[in-house]
Each structure stands twice: as C-alpha cells, then as structure tokens.
Design a protein around this motif. Structure first.
Motif: not given
Length: 210
Positions: A157-159, A144-146, A167-169, A149-151
C-alpha cells in the motif's frame, strides 16, 4: 523519606532517664523497627537505601543492554548479513562460559580496578554480556512480524517506514519487550547477588597498608 535515619541520628549508645546506658546494637522498637547494627545504624534505613541503589544499578544495566540489543535485533531480522553475524557471535561466545565467570574476570582487570570510571565500565560490560541473547530474542520476534501478511499489505500500500514501524512492528513487539525487560532485570539482580556473595562490588576503595 521522613522515617529514614539521618547520619546525625546515628548513636552508638543511648542514655535512658533512669541512668541506664544501652549500647548498640539496639533491639527492634518503635524508633528502630528492625533494630540496628553494631554501629547504631537503623536496619530499615540500610535496607531501603541499599535496595534503592541496587535497583538503580539493575535498571541502568538492563536499559543499556536494550539500547544496544533492540536495534541489533531489528537490523538482523532477515537472518543474514553483517548485523546477524554480530548477534550470532555475541550469543554464541557468551553462552559457552557462565556470565559470573566473565564478570569476575573483567572486574579484576587492572583497567577496571584502577580506572576513575570503574562504575561506568562495569555497567557497560555487564550490559554487553547477555546482549547477544536479548538481541536474538528480539530478532526472532521481529522476524515473525516481518514475515506476516499484514506487513506485506502495508508495504504494497506504500506506507511509510515510520507508519509501518509504529502501527505494525511496535504494536506487536512492545508487549514482548516489556516481558523480556523484566526477565533480564531479574537475571541482572541474580548476577549482582552472586557478585556480592563473592565480595565483588562496583565501588571499591584501595587502601595501602605498610
């Protein structure tokens, strides 16, 4: 703990000042809050020491399960591939038969009964039993996280992968992992209670009687 009974303090009888002899088990008193058993062992001491060992076993099994299940769930987040097949196989195989049945079967195998590392083998085996179910739960959450849209924005952005994971998962996954951890720990404790009711213990001593 200072109020716990030491082995040297265990008494099978007490000689009172008036010459009366009191034989164990002793009734609850200021010395023995819950009384003692027939050997003079304080019941409070038994509860605390036994509960401590049980909680350590429950914690060890749950941690081992998560060490295996969380990486499997993360690597299977695409719902395809080798790791997805492993998660599905584990989940479907152990969901067909009650875990208690598998635990009784494996704990009575000769390789478990006669092994010097019986405790470690049982810990690892019980951790693997419901590893598929835990990995599936992690796989669903990470999937679901994957797909969020923020992922996609972070990747565009090349993070770096470490930044994305931290910071996301991890930020969204950690709360669910804590909840799942304690749910798993409660299931493990229930399983240990069932095994104890059936007189199946991790540590066993073999005695030969001619």
């Amino acid at each position: 703990m200072p109020f716990l009974q030491s082995p040297e303090d265990v008494k099978e009888y007490i000689l009172h000042e008036n010459g009366m002899i009191e034989v164990a088990p002793f009734s609850p008193s200021k010395v023995y809050w819950f009384g003692t058993d027939h050997y003079g062992v304080d019941l409070v001491t038994l509860i605390i020491t036994g509960g401590r060992d049980t909680l350590l076993v429950v914690f060890a099994i749950t941690v081992l399960r998560y060490v295996i299940a969380v990486p499997l769930g993360i690597m299977a987040r695409k719902n395809k591939g080798f790791f997805h097949g492993i998660v599905q196989s584990l989940n479907s195989f152990f969901s067909m038969v009650p875990i208690l049945f598998f635990a009784l079967l494996f704990m009575n195998l000769p390789m478990f009964l006669l092994s010097e590392h019986r405790l470690l083998l049982i810990l690892l085996t019980l951790a693997l039993f419901e590893c598929g179910r835990t990995a599936t739960a992690v796989q669903t959450q990470v999937g679901q996280i994957d797909r969020s849209t923020y992922i996609e924005g972070a990747i565009i952005n090349g993070s770096k992968w470490s930044t994305v994971f931290r910071f996301y998962y991890w930020r969204h996954l950690r709360t669910q992992l804590v909840i799942l951890f304690f749910l798993d720990a409660s299931r493990v404790m229930l399983l240990l209670g069932q095994l104890g009711f059936l007189s199946m213990f991790f540590a066993q001593t073999r005695v030969y009687d001619e």
